[in-house]
Design a protein around this motif. Structure first.
Motif, PDB file in Angstrom:
ATOM      1  N   GLU A 187       0.861  -1.187   0.000  1.00 18.94           N
ATOM      2  CA  GLU A 187       0.000   0.000   0.000  1.00 18.94           C
ATOM      3  C   GLU A 187       0.889   1.225   0.000  1.00 18.94           C
ATOM      4  OE1 GLU A 187      -2.974   1.823  -0.555  1.00 18.94           O
ATOM      5  OE2 GLU A 187      -3.972   0.328   0.683  1.00 18.94           O
ATOM      6  N   TYR A 188       0.328   2.337  -0.382  1.00 19.93           N
ATOM      7  CA  TYR A 188       1.017   3.624  -0.410  1.00 19.93           C
ATOM      8  C   TYR A 188       0.103   4.606   0.308  1.00 19.93           C
ATOM      9  CZ  TYR A 188       3.641   7.502  -2.500  1.00 19.93           C
ATOM     10  OH  TYR A 188       4.409   8.617  -2.704  1.00 19.93           O
ATOM     11  N   ILE A 189       0.611   5.271   1.331  1.00 24.81           N
ATOM     12  CA  ILE A 189      -0.239   6.161   2.126  1.00 24.81           C
ATOM     13  C   ILE A 189       0.446   7.515   2.305  1.00 24.81           C
ATOM     14  CG2 ILE A 189       0.611   5.213   4.304  1.00 24.81           C
ATOM     15  CD1 ILE A 189      -2.306   5.619   5.372  1.00 24.81           C
ATOM     16  N   LEU A 190      -0.360   8.551   2.225  1.00 24.83           N
ATOM     17  CA  LEU A 190       0.154   9.914   2.342  1.00 24.83           C
ATOM     18  C   LEU A 190       0.039  10.438   3.768  1.00 24.83           C
ATOM     19  CD1 LEU A 190      -1.440  11.462  -0.881  1.00 24.83           C
ATOM     20  CD2 LEU A 190       0.935  10.758  -0.561  1.00 24.83           C
ATOM     21  N   LYS A 191       1.052  11.213   4.168  1.00 22.64           N
ATOM     22  CA  LYS A 191       1.019  11.927   5.435  1.00 22.64           C
ATOM     23  C   LYS A 191       0.347  13.272   5.164  1.00 22.64           C
ATOM     24  CE  LYS A 191       5.485  10.138   7.052  1.00 22.64           C
ATOM     25  NZ  LYS A 191       6.851  10.546   7.403  1.00 22.64           N
ATOM     26  N   PRO A 192      -0.384  13.836   6.064  1.00 21.04           N
ATOM     27  CA  PRO A 192      -0.739  13.295   7.379  1.00 21.04           C
ATOM     28  C   PRO A 192      -1.728  12.146   7.227  1.00 21.04           C
ATOM     29  CG  PRO A 192      -1.895  15.354   7.007  1.00 21.04           C
ATOM     30  CD  PRO A 192      -0.980  15.149   5.837  1.00 21.04           C
ATOM     31  N   PHE A 193      -1.651  11.208   8.151  1.00 27.49           N
ATOM     32  CA  PHE A 193      -2.439   9.990   8.065  1.00 27.49           C
ATOM     33  C   PHE A 193      -3.862  10.177   8.546  1.00 27.49           C
ATOM     34  CE2 PHE A 193       1.927   8.605   9.282  1.00 27.49           C
ATOM     35  CZ  PHE A 193       2.292   8.106   8.046  1.00 27.49           C
ATOM     36  N   ASP A 194      -4.758   9.490   7.895  1.00 30.23           N
ATOM     37  CA  ASP A 194      -6.101   9.279   8.419  1.00 30.23           C
ATOM     38  C   ASP A 194      -5.944   8.031   9.299  1.00 30.23           C
ATOM     39  OD1 ASP A 194      -8.571   7.641   8.494  1.00 30.23           O
ATOM     40  OD2 ASP A 194      -9.421   9.298   7.353  1.00 30.23           O
ATOM     41  N   LEU A 195      -6.100   8.172  10.603  1.00 26.32           N
ATOM     42  CA  LEU A 195      -5.803   7.073  11.529  1.00 26.32           C
ATOM     43  C   LEU A 195      -6.658   5.841  11.286  1.00 26.32           C
ATOM     44  CD1 LEU A 195      -5.094   8.950  14.872  1.00 26.32           C
ATOM     45  CD2 LEU A 195      -3.490   8.167  13.113  1.00 26.32           C
ATOM     46  N   ASP A 196      -7.921   6.031  10.926  1.00 26.29           N
ATOM     47  CA  ASP A 196      -8.769   4.872  10.636  1.00 26.29           C
ATOM     48  C   ASP A 196      -8.272   4.129   9.406  1.00 26.29           C
ATOM     49  OD1 ASP A 196     -10.437   5.332  12.817  1.00 26.29           O
ATOM     50  OD2 ASP A 196     -11.819   6.597  11.654  1.00 26.29           O
ATOM     51  N   GLU A 197      -7.883   4.873   8.385  1.00 29.77           N
ATOM     52  CA  GLU A 197      -7.352   4.264   7.161  1.00 29.77           C
ATOM     53  C   GLU A 197      -6.029   3.560   7.449  1.00 29.77           C
ATOM     54  OE1 GLU A 197      -7.155   3.551   2.865  1.00 29.77           O
ATOM     55  OE2 GLU A 197      -8.721   3.812   4.358  1.00 29.77           O
TER      56      GLU A 197
END
Length: 163
Positions: free
Chosen positions: A104-114
């Protein structure tokens, strides 16, 4: 029962602290590293259900990036699940990470639930692969997982490029 373990690699101490707080309250063992080389050394002898790595390590290892780390971590263990995270996301970086096998690839700032959903999904998949290997499937059920992963990655790239 074996406790789930994640490894987090980021040069920002506050990110590492936040990950420890977030996932330890969920019962997950969190091992953190500010330097990619130390994470690699650890993962050469220990395992983790999921590895989360930043793309840039400006303060601790400017000569290394998370995509190169992803490539090296998966070279010896192609089933290793690695989540790439960054505050500096570009479409090219997303595509490169996915081509290198990022889970997976996730962007900061994080959505904590995601973030929790991604890590929980990776840990579930890691346990399923471990069970398959223990039951005699040397690929860890990878044929069926590859089809599902391809579908998931297509959705993932579409979702990331729309942000």
């Amino acid at each position: 029962m074996v406790k789930d373990r994640i490894v987090v690699v980021d040069d920002e101490e506050n990110v590492l602290y936040s990950f420890r707080r977030l996932f330890e309250t969920d019962g997950v063992e969190v091992v953190t590293f500010r330097e990619p080389a130390k994470a690699e050394a650890y993962l050469a002898v220990e395992d983790a259900g999921c590895v989360l790595t930043d793309v840039r390590f400006a303060s601790t290892a400017p000569e290394t990036d998370g995509i190169a780390l992803l490539r090296r971590l998966r070279a010896g263990k192609p089933h290793r699940l690695v989540v790439v995270m960054t505050a500096f996301g570009t479409t090219d970086t997303v595509i490169q990470a996915m081509k290198e096998g990022a889970y997976e690839y996730i962007l900061k700032p994080f959505d904590l639930d995601e973030l929790r959903r991604i890590v929980r999904s990776a840990l579930d998949e890691s346990r399923a692969m471990s069970r398959a290997v223990a039951l005699g499937d040397p690929d860890g059920g990878s044929a069926a997982a590859a089809d599902a992963e391809g579908d998931r990655r297509g959705d993932q790239i579409s979702r990331q490029t729309l942000r």
